[in-house]
Design a protein around this motif. Structure first.
Motif, mmCIF file in Angstrom:
data_model
loop_
_atom_site.group_PDB
_atom_site.id
_atom_site.type_symbol
_atom_site.label_atom_id
_atom_site.label_comp_id
_atom_site.label_asym_id
_atom_site.label_seq_id
_atom_site.Cartn_x
_atom_site.Cartn_y
_atom_site.Cartn_z
ATOM 1 N N TYR A 56 0.827 -1.206 0.000
ATOM 2 C CA TYR A 56 0.000 0.000 0.000
ATOM 3 C C TYR A 56 0.860 1.255 0.000
ATOM 4 O O TYR A 56 1.945 1.284 0.587
ATOM 5 C CB TYR A 56 -0.928 0.014 1.217
ATOM 6 C CG TYR A 56 -1.930 -1.120 1.239
ATOM 7 C CD1 TYR A 56 -3.104 -1.053 0.504
ATOM 8 C CD2 TYR A 56 -1.695 -2.268 1.998
ATOM 9 C CE1 TYR A 56 -4.025 -2.086 0.523
ATOM 10 C CE2 TYR A 56 -2.601 -3.311 2.021
ATOM 11 C CZ TYR A 56 -3.774 -3.215 1.278
ATOM 12 O OH TYR A 56 -4.672 -4.253 1.302
ATOM 13 N N ARG A 60 -2.294 1.666 5.603
ATOM 14 C CA ARG A 60 -3.625 1.355 6.111
ATOM 15 C C ARG A 60 -4.215 0.205 5.279
ATOM 16 O O ARG A 60 -5.056 0.421 4.399
ATOM 17 C CB ARG A 60 -4.545 2.581 6.060
ATOM 18 C CG ARG A 60 -4.599 3.301 4.721
ATOM 19 C CD ARG A 60 -5.582 4.469 4.756
ATOM 20 N NE ARG A 60 -5.691 5.127 3.473
ATOM 21 C CZ ARG A 60 -6.505 4.744 2.493
ATOM 22 N NH1 ARG A 60 -7.279 3.704 2.676
ATOM 23 N NH2 ARG A 60 -6.543 5.400 1.351
ATOM 24 N N ASP A 62 -6.493 -2.140 3.744
ATOM 25 C CA ASP A 62 -7.946 -2.021 3.770
ATOM 26 C C ASP A 62 -8.653 -3.055 2.906
ATOM 27 O O ASP A 62 -9.840 -2.903 2.634
ATOM 28 C CB ASP A 62 -8.359 -0.618 3.321
ATOM 29 C CG ASP A 62 -7.818 -0.241 1.956
ATOM 30 O OD1 ASP A 62 -8.050 0.906 1.528
ATOM 31 O OD2 ASP A 62 -7.187 -1.092 1.314
ATOM 32 N N TYR A 102 -13.469 -4.612 0.484
ATOM 33 C CA TYR A 102 -12.896 -3.306 0.821
ATOM 34 C C TYR A 102 -13.507 -2.841 2.144
ATOM 35 O O TYR A 102 -14.679 -2.471 2.219
ATOM 36 C CB TYR A 102 -13.182 -2.303 -0.286
ATOM 37 C CG TYR A 102 -12.312 -2.481 -1.501
ATOM 38 C CD1 TYR A 102 -11.166 -1.716 -1.673
ATOM 39 C CD2 TYR A 102 -12.623 -3.435 -2.473
ATOM 40 C CE1 TYR A 102 -10.351 -1.880 -2.780
ATOM 41 C CE2 TYR A 102 -11.810 -3.611 -3.579
ATOM 42 C CZ TYR A 102 -10.678 -2.822 -3.728
ATOM 43 O OH TYR A 102 -9.875 -2.991 -4.829
ATOM 44 N N LEU A 103 -12.675 -2.865 3.176
ATOM 45 C CA LEU A 103 -13.167 -2.592 4.526
ATOM 46 C C LEU A 103 -13.491 -1.120 4.745
ATOM 47 O O LEU A 103 -14.317 -0.786 5.595
ATOM 48 C CB LEU A 103 -12.131 -3.064 5.550
ATOM 49 C CG LEU A 103 -11.681 -4.525 5.415
ATOM 50 C CD1 LEU A 103 -10.637 -4.860 6.461
ATOM 51 C CD2 LEU A 103 -12.870 -5.468 5.517
ATOM 52 N N ASP A 104 -12.845 -0.213 4.004
ATOM 53 C CA ASP A 104 -13.004 1.221 4.242
ATOM 54 C C ASP A 104 -13.994 1.888 3.306
ATOM 55 O O ASP A 104 -14.184 3.106 3.364
ATOM 56 C CB ASP A 104 -11.651 1.936 4.096
ATOM 57 C CG ASP A 104 -10.680 1.551 5.193
ATOM 58 O OD1 ASP A 104 -11.141 0.977 6.199
ATOM 59 O OD2 ASP A 104 -9.468 1.800 5.045
ATOM 60 N N ARG A 112 -18.695 -2.791 -1.928
ATOM 61 C CA ARG A 112 -17.531 -3.127 -1.117
ATOM 62 C C ARG A 112 -16.867 -4.426 -1.539
ATOM 63 O O ARG A 112 -15.781 -4.747 -1.073
ATOM 64 C CB ARG A 112 -17.944 -3.235 0.352
ATOM 65 C CG ARG A 112 -18.583 -1.966 0.894
ATOM 66 C CD ARG A 112 -19.103 -2.124 2.309
ATOM 67 N NE ARG A 112 -18.029 -2.395 3.239
ATOM 68 C CZ ARG A 112 -17.955 -3.484 3.986
ATOM 69 N NH1 ARG A 112 -18.883 -4.417 3.900
ATOM 70 N NH2 ARG A 112 -16.949 -3.649 4.824
#
Length: 233
Positions: A56, A60, A62, A102-104, A112
């Motif tokens: 990344y 973070r 994600d 996609y957690l964010d 997501r």
């Protein structure tokens, strides 16, 4: 992935134990000249499990990857170099499915989640290093490089994640390492093996929007997987 290793070790262990009981005594060798052939041919089938390794831009992580078992099937061409070394070409077809979460990203599951169903033409070129044959039993390690073409990559698709389409590159290069055991049976050679497959190139096709929530934070996306193959020669 842990269950896959346990399954392989258990089955190889059962066969190896039965073979080892006879290592100190004389046994009838099955096809004792098999490994002296300059060329040999065969086929294989097995299962696989793929993951992604993400690097990344910002620290973070994600994305969660849901892994599934897939299958692989192909042909084997084996060139003998000497008593302990062989060169192997193993073209085949590999299918696998992975799901990205996609957690964010806020919204519904359709926003997501991205399902990636991949069908690869996979061509490894490997060196096989074998030990001395012990009656009808011979362990080996192998390693080399491979190339794959993803028939389901959607690299040329003009739609991206804004239209619900996750895109990957067609061509990927890998390095591979593994181990296995040759068992010399009366009419053929049977070789269970396990091999790790690690991508060397970035597989992500980025969205047109440089600030895309789906691709903007990904520096590199690379596949990695485990192959469990059963080869017959």
């Amino acid at each position: 992935m842990r269950k896959l290793f346990i399954f392989l070790f258990f089955n190889i262990g059962l066969i190896s134990t039965s073979e080892a009981q006879f290592l100190t005594g004389e046994r009838i060798l099955n096809d004792e000249n098999f490994d002296k052939k300059p060329w040999s041919w065969g086929y294989y089938f097995g299962i696989n499990r793929f993951d992604f390794n993400f690097d990344y831009k910002e620290d973070r992580p994600d994305i969660f990857v849901e892994q599934n078992f897939g299958f692989n099937v192909g042909l084997l061409g084996n060139k003998r170099i000497n008593d302990y070394l062989d060169l192997r070409l193993m073209p085949g077809l590999v299918y696998n499915a992975r799901t990205l979460f996609y957690l964010d990203i806020p919204g519904e599951d359709n926003d997501r989640m991205r399902e990636l169903n991949s069908t690869y033409i996979h061509i490894p070129l490997l060196l096989k290093f074998s030990t001395k044959r012990l009656n009808n039993f011979r362990p080996f390690v192998e390693g080399g490089f491979s190339w794959s073409y993803n028939l389901s990559s959607n690299e040329k698709n003009p739609d991206d994640n804004s239209a619900g389409q996750f895109r990957m590159k067609n061509n990927t290069f890998y390095y591979e390492v593994g181990f296995g055991v040759d068992f010399y049976l009366p009419y053929f050679k049977f070789s269970p093996s396990i091999r790790g497959v690690f991508a060397l190139t970035d597989e992500l096709v980025r969205d047109e929007d440089p600030n895309s929530l789906y691709t903007s934070n990904i520096e590199v996306m690379q596949s990695r997987g485990i192959f469990l193959n059963f080869t017959f020669q």
